[in-house]
Design an enzyme around this catalytic site. Structure first.
Site, PDB file in Angstrom:
ATOM      1  N   ALA A   1      41.439 -45.776  19.511  1.00 52.01           N
ATOM      2  CA  ALA A   1      40.867 -46.931  19.056  1.00 52.01           C
ATOM      3  C   ALA A   1      41.166 -48.303  20.038  1.00 52.01           C
ATOM      4  O   ALA A   1      42.273 -48.191  20.707  1.00 52.01           O
ATOM      5  CB  ALA A   1      41.548 -47.338  17.823  1.00 52.01           C
TER       6      ALA A   1
ATOM      7  N   LEU B   1      30.886 -38.681  36.539  1.00 53.46           N
ATOM      8  CA  LEU B   1      32.246 -39.029  36.966  1.00 53.46           C
ATOM      9  C   LEU B   1      32.716 -40.476  36.166  1.00 53.46           C
ATOM     10  O   LEU B   1      32.121 -41.162  35.784  1.00 53.46           O
ATOM     11  CB  LEU B   1      31.673 -39.740  38.433  1.00 53.46           C
ATOM     12  CG  LEU B   1      31.105 -38.717  39.353  1.00 53.46           C
ATOM     13  CD1 LEU B   1      31.008 -39.529  40.703  1.00 53.46           C
ATOM     14  CD2 LEU B   1      31.815 -37.437  39.905  1.00 53.46           C
ATOM     15  N   ARG B   2      34.045 -40.034  36.005  1.00 50.62           N
ATOM     16  CA  ARG B   2      34.845 -41.133  35.291  1.00 50.62           C
ATOM     17  C   ARG B   2      35.532 -42.135  36.336  1.00 50.62           C
ATOM     18  O   ARG B   2      36.167 -41.525  37.172  1.00 50.62           O
ATOM     19  CB  ARG B   2      35.939 -40.585  34.486  1.00 50.62           C
ATOM     20  CG  ARG B   2      35.462 -39.757  33.064  1.00 50.62           C
ATOM     21  CD  ARG B   2      36.438 -38.963  32.574  1.00 50.62           C
ATOM     22  NE  ARG B   2      37.035 -38.053  33.469  1.00 50.62           N
ATOM     23  CZ  ARG B   2      38.376 -37.208  33.152  1.00 50.62           C
ATOM     24  NH1 ARG B   2      38.782 -37.479  32.190  1.00 50.62           N
ATOM     25  NH2 ARG B   2      38.928 -36.410  34.047  1.00 50.62           N
TER      26      ARG B   2
ATOM     27  N   ASN C   1      26.584 -39.249  27.238  1.00 55.90           N
ATOM     28  CA  ASN C   1      27.130 -40.560  27.234  1.00 55.90           C
ATOM     29  C   ASN C   1      26.933 -41.052  25.723  1.00 55.90           C
ATOM     30  O   ASN C   1      28.085 -41.934  25.432  1.00 55.90           O
ATOM     31  CB  ASN C   1      26.911 -41.534  28.396  1.00 55.90           C
ATOM     32  CG  ASN C   1      27.483 -41.518  29.646  1.00 55.90           C
ATOM     33  OD1 ASN C   1      28.243 -40.570  29.777  1.00 55.90           O
ATOM     34  ND2 ASN C   1      26.979 -41.928  30.710  1.00 55.90           N
TER      35      ASN C   1
ATOM     36  N   THR D   1      21.407 -42.359  37.101  1.00 58.51           N
ATOM     37  CA  THR D   1      21.079 -42.345  35.826  1.00 58.51           C
ATOM     38  C   THR D   1      19.543 -42.669  35.163  1.00 58.51           C
ATOM     39  O   THR D   1      19.411 -43.978  35.460  1.00 58.51           O
ATOM     40  CB  THR D   1      21.872 -42.737  34.851  1.00 58.51           C
ATOM     41  OG1 THR D   1      23.404 -42.239  35.219  1.00 58.51           O
ATOM     42  CG2 THR D   1      21.816 -42.429  33.512  1.00 58.51           C
TER      43      THR D   1
ATOM     44  N   LEU E   1      38.865 -40.223  21.300  1.00 54.33           N
ATOM     45  CA  LEU E   1      39.329 -41.017  19.974  1.00 54.33           C
ATOM     46  C   LEU E   1      40.457 -41.819  19.861  1.00 54.33           C
ATOM     47  O   LEU E   1      41.466 -41.722  19.182  1.00 54.33           O
ATOM     48  CB  LEU E   1      39.767 -39.596  19.037  1.00 54.33           C
ATOM     49  CG  LEU E   1      38.568 -38.608  18.647  1.00 54.33           C
ATOM     50  CD1 LEU E   1      38.982 -37.603  17.758  1.00 54.33           C
ATOM     51  CD2 LEU E   1      37.343 -39.587  17.919  1.00 54.33           C
TER      52      LEU E   1
ATOM     53  N   CYS F   1      28.363 -47.278  32.414  1.00 54.66           N
ATOM     54  CA  CYS F   1      27.630 -46.199  31.956  1.00 54.66           C
ATOM     55  C   CYS F   1      27.239 -46.337  30.405  1.00 54.66           C
ATOM     56  O   CYS F   1      26.198 -46.480  30.057  1.00 54.66           O
ATOM     57  CB  CYS F   1      28.381 -45.061  32.134  1.00 54.66           C
ATOM     58  SG  CYS F   1      28.502 -44.501  34.146  1.00 54.66           S
TER      59      CYS F   1
END
Length: 439
Positions: free
Chosen positions: A255, A153-154, A211, A122, A253, A263
């Site tokens: 919390a 990629l997560r 991101n 990145t 979403l 990242c």
């Protein structure tokens, strides 16, 4: 195709392995000889579900190899990926590109003919142009193309993300480079995966923009959770009510104690720095960065409040240390702010994480390390759930209550239902949700 992947960190190792699974011949390169030796023995230096088996299968098939000899790998490749680290630079938050440029310089020196050099790391917008200039300066006698191919990629689901992506972004400035990138990802055509061809500059910005947008969603719902706590609303209802709107979407979403990882913190800071450099400040992203950092620092205050206003000589059992489940990554994890704050408040901290203990021991001092979740909660005055590992979602609550000194839980991931916890006799605190019987 023959591919060299420079860097065997999270991105490089996963990407190189998945390219070999596509059928390409891949050599992964790292200047850390001990890491290469571990990989050659079949030892995976990171925790990522499914990666060990995938590496072993492709090594056996002869499609995947590891070396510390960058020159040899480059000479045997048609496409060279740069997948080295770009950490935040001290002082201004800009991405430190020294590892990228050093890798590019070595690639240029090793090349014995045309090569496509692709940044997988990145990098800020404009880096591709700098890479092109460095290649030309170092080896004016060699023909190079440059491309940008950002990863999405997560951690914890990286293999699935690579093999079945939402899209592939390929930024190029020549037809030859575009054809090579298309050929690399040809196995995805059967699934009709969108290949987004752009300029190099657009590809570099797409990664940061994605991101930053996701980090903004997280920060937004965290701030809404704070408001929910003041007015008696439920942030889960808010997230569902807005997430069902197709223009908004339900993901990101949730919390919690703030985002961390390799990242989002680094990339939002780098994007802010780049925008300021070009005279187009992103004030929204600037606020996301500051809000998230402040949130992580404030989480310990919730634990103090749950303990009656003081943690002096009290024991806190901490469940989860990594920035998210299914990874051993501790980079910028909320626990790195929360645990030291608990210790400064006078608490004794007993902590456990399924995969992050080795790195946590290096980063956190003054902590007693537990063998499992129940060991971490033994004799605790307060339990704090920081990372939502699956094993923490199904704790034997009767056993938890029995081993704790006091049944007090601060759930920073909203894993449990407030009504159930109160019904079982716990003093329970979560994020943005009302607790029955508590004003």
């Amino acid at each position: 195709m023959r591919v060299a992947m420079i860097g065997t960190g999270y991105v490089g190792l996963v990407s190189g392995t998945c390219f070999s699974e596509f059928g390409h011949s891949v050599v992964c390169v790292d200047n850390d000889q001990s890491k290469i030796e571990r990989l050659l023995r079949g030892e995976i230096p990171i925790y990522e579900p499914g990666l060990e088996d995938l590496v072993a299968r492709n090594v056996r098939a002869g499609r995947l190899g590891f070396t510390s000899d960058l020159a040899e790998a480059v000479r045997g490749a048609e496409v060279v990926f740069i997948a080295v680290g770009t950490p935040s630079r001290r002082g201004d938050g800009h991405a430190d590109l020294s590892y990228v440029f050093e890798a590019v310089r070595q690639v240029a020196l090793a090349a014995d003919g045309y090569r496509l050099v692709v940044t997988k790391s990145t990098v800020p917008v404009g880096t591709g142009g700098q890479v092109r200039a460095l290649l030309a300066e170092t080896r004016p006698d060699v023909d190079f193309d440059v491309a940008s191919n950002p990863e999405f990629l997560r951690e914890g689901s990286a293999i699935e993300d690579f093999m079945r992506p939402d899209r592939v972004v390929a930024g190029t400035d020549s037809e030859r480079a575009r054809d090579l990138m298309t050929e690399l990802y040809r196995p995805l055509f059967l699934m009709e995966t969108p290949i987004v061809h752009t300029t190099i500059e657009s590809a570099e910005l797409i990664k940061y923009a994605a991101n930053a947008f996701l980090a903004t969603k997280i920060t937004f719902i965290n701030e809404m959770a704070d408001l929910c706590e003041k007015v008696g609303a439920n942030v889960h209802d808010i997230a569902r009510g807005i997430g069902l709107d197709g223009r908004i979407g339900r993901k990101f979403l949730h919390a919690g104690p703030g985002f961390g990882g390799s990242c989002f913190p680094k990339d939002t800071r780098a994007l802010v720095s780049s925008a300021q450099q070009y005279g187009a400040p992103l004030t929204l992203v600037e606020q996301v960065v500051s809000s998230n950092e402040a949130r992580k620092r404030r989480m310990a205050e919730r634990v103090v409040a749950a303990a009656g206003g003081s943690l002096r000589d009290k024991t806190v059992g901490v469940l989860g240390l990594t920035f998210k489940p299914n990874t051993d990554d501790m980079r910028e994890a909320p626990s790195l702010d929360i645990v030291p704050a608990l210790l400064r408040a006078g608490a004794r901290v007993r902590a456990y994480d399924p995969e992050g203990m080795t790195e946590a021991r290096r980063l956190l001092t003054g902590v007693t390390w537990a063998a499992d979740a129940y060991d971490a909660l033994e004799g605790a005055d307060v339990a704090v759930l920081i990372t939502e590992w699956n094993q923490f979602r199904a704790l034997d609550l009767d056993r938890v209550k029995a081993v704790m000194k006091a049944p007090v839980m601060v759930d920073l991931r909203n894993v449990y239902a407030p009504s159930e916890m109160v019904g079982r006799g716990f003093t329970y605190t979560s994020i943005g949700r009302p607790t029955p019987g508590v004003a």
